[in-house]
Design an enzyme around this catalytic site. Structure first.
Site, PDB file in Angstrom:
ATOM      1  CE  LYS A   9      70.970  85.573  67.607  1.00  0.00           C
ATOM      2  NZ  LYS A   9      70.026  84.697  66.866  1.00  0.00           N
ATOM      3  CE1 TYR A  49      67.406  88.690  64.365  1.00  0.00           C
ATOM      4  CE2 TYR A  49      66.723  89.392  66.553  1.00  0.00           C
ATOM      5  CZ  TYR A  49      67.578  88.671  65.722  1.00  0.00           C
ATOM      6  OH  TYR A  49      68.612  87.939  66.277  1.00  0.00           O
ATOM      7  CB  THR A  91      69.932  79.566  61.035  1.00  0.00           C
ATOM      8  OG1 THR A  91      70.402  80.489  60.058  1.00  0.00           O
ATOM      9  CG2 THR A  91      68.924  80.233  61.949  1.00  0.00           C
ATOM     10  NE  ARG A 102      73.885  81.020  64.806  1.00  0.00           N
ATOM     11  CZ  ARG A 102      73.382  81.702  63.773  1.00  0.00           C
ATOM     12  NH1 ARG A 102      73.475  81.220  62.553  1.00  0.00           N
ATOM     13  NH2 ARG A 102      72.788  82.864  63.977  1.00  0.00           N
ATOM     14  CG  ASN A 112      70.851  81.101  66.712  1.00  0.00           C
ATOM     15  OD1 ASN A 112      70.897  82.147  67.349  1.00  0.00           O
ATOM     16  ND2 ASN A 112      70.384  81.035  65.481  1.00  0.00           N
ATOM     17  CG  HIS A 115      72.694  88.949  64.464  1.00  0.00           C
ATOM     18  ND1 HIS A 115      71.706  88.596  63.577  1.00  0.00           N
ATOM     19  CD2 HIS A 115      73.301  90.047  63.942  1.00  0.00           C
ATOM     20  CE1 HIS A 115      71.706  89.466  62.565  1.00  0.00           C
ATOM     21  NE2 HIS A 115      72.662  90.351  62.769  1.00  0.00           N
ATOM     22  CD  GLU A 126      72.232  93.142  60.845  1.00  0.00           C
ATOM     23  OE1 GLU A 126      73.344  92.648  61.120  1.00  0.00           O
ATOM     24  OE2 GLU A 126      71.292  92.477  60.354  1.00  0.00           O
TER      25      GLU A 126
HETATM   26  P1  DAT Z   1      70.528  83.877  61.039  1.00  0.00           P
HETATM   27  O1  DAT Z   1      70.537  84.320  62.476  1.00  0.00           O
HETATM   28  O2  DAT Z   1      71.378  82.653  60.818  1.00  0.00           O
HETATM   29  O3  DAT Z   1      70.816  84.995  60.073  1.00  0.00           O
HETATM   30  P2  DAT Z   1      67.732  84.169  60.277  1.00  0.00           P
HETATM   31  O4  DAT Z   1      68.076  85.570  59.894  1.00  0.00           O
HETATM   32  O5  DAT Z   1      67.020  83.327  59.275  1.00  0.00           O
HETATM   33  O6  DAT Z   1      69.041  83.363  60.734  1.00  0.00           O
HETATM   34  O7  DAT Z   1      66.835  84.181  61.591  1.00  0.00           O
HETATM   35  C1  DAT Z   1      67.103  85.100  62.618  1.00  0.00           C
HETATM   36  C2  DAT Z   1      66.956  84.393  63.942  1.00  0.00           C
HETATM   37  O8  DAT Z   1      65.611  83.973  64.135  1.00  0.00           O
HETATM   38  C3  DAT Z   1      67.777  83.109  64.072  1.00  0.00           C
HETATM   39  O9  DAT Z   1      69.109  83.362  64.459  1.00  0.00           O
HETATM   40  C4  DAT Z   1      67.028  82.358  65.121  1.00  0.00           C
HETATM   41  C5  DAT Z   1      65.580  82.757  64.872  1.00  0.00           C
HETATM   42  N1  DAT Z   1      64.884  81.747  64.061  1.00  0.00           N
HETATM   43  C6  DAT Z   1      65.100  81.471  62.756  1.00  0.00           C
HETATM   44  N2  DAT Z   1      64.307  80.485  62.335  1.00  0.00           N
HETATM   45  C7  DAT Z   1      63.544  80.135  63.414  1.00  0.00           C
HETATM   46  C8  DAT Z   1      62.524  79.171  63.642  1.00  0.00           C
HETATM   47  N3  DAT Z   1      62.086  78.366  62.674  1.00  0.00           N
HETATM   48  N4  DAT Z   1      61.989  79.096  64.888  1.00  0.00           N
HETATM   49  C9  DAT Z   1      62.415  79.910  65.881  1.00  0.00           C
HETATM   50  N5  DAT Z   1      63.375  80.843  65.735  1.00  0.00           N
HETATM   51  C10 DAT Z   1      63.932  80.941  64.521  1.00  0.00           C
HETATM   52 MG    MG Z   2      69.754  86.712  59.594  1.00  0.00          MG
END
Ligand code: DAT
Ligand code: MG
Length: 147
Positions: A9, A49, A91, A102, A112, A115, A126
């Site tokens: 990222k 997303y 995450t 991470r 973080n 992805h 994707e």
């Molecule tokens: P991952 O990236 O581990 O698959 P995810 O798909 O649940 O996690 O979320 C996508 C991204 O969104 C994640 O990498 C960071 C952001 N994100 C997730 N939860 C969040 C939150 N509570 N506040 C801010 N950003 C968040």
């Molecule tokens: Mg995800």
């Protein structure tokens, strides 16, 4: 052989972590199939997303992922989708184990570092939205018989 979509990222690119992250997957024994430095458009970010469209952080997430170049990659290997997720860590970097990407490099959930696709279906989707077929290299590494 399984493939996954991994993306360093904008925070990871700014913090000079491309080499570090690529190195971890190379040393693990996975094969890099495609890679490019690119700036994600708002449209592409919203498509990527889409599953988070209703979440309160969706706007911030799109703003962040489009805020600077990302390093988009496709990696190949046995169980690469779930193993890459394990190597990435939880995450929220505050909950990610030391030794994970991470856990070692992140502080806040919004930034973080990396992805990674979470299932075969998302990997296929994707890879398809970030890469043309011609950008993916089909080859076998001789060392794979030792991995
Ligand atoms: P991952 O990236 O581990 O698959 P995810 O798909 O649940 O996690 O979320 C996508 C991204 O969104 C994640 O990498 C960071 C952001 N994100 C997730 N939860 C969040 C939150 N509570 N506040 C801010 N950003 C968040
Ligand atoms: Mg995800």
């Amino acid at each position: 052989m399984e493939r996954t979509y991994l993306m360093i990222k904008p925070d990871g690119v700014q913090r000079n972590l491309i080499g570090e992250v690529v190195s971890r997957f190379e040393k693990k024994g996975f094969t890099l199939v495609g890679a490019k430095l690119m700036t994600v458009t708002k449209d592409l970010a919203e498509t990527h997303y889409a599953e988070h469209k209703e979440r309160p952080f969706f706007g911030e997430l799109v703003d962040f992922i489009t805020s600077g170049p990302v390093f988009a990659m496709v990696w190949e290997g046995e169980n690469v989708i779930s193993t890459a997720r394990t190597m990435m860590g939880a995450t929220n970097p505050a909950e990610a184990a030391p030794g994970t990407i991470r856990g070692d490099y992140g502080v806040q959930v919004a930034m973080n570092v990396i992805h990674g696709s979470d299932s075969p279906e998302s990997a296929k989707r994707e890879i398809g939205i970030f890469f043309e077929d011609a950008e993916l290299n089909n080859y076998e590494k001789v060392v794979n018989k030792w991995v």
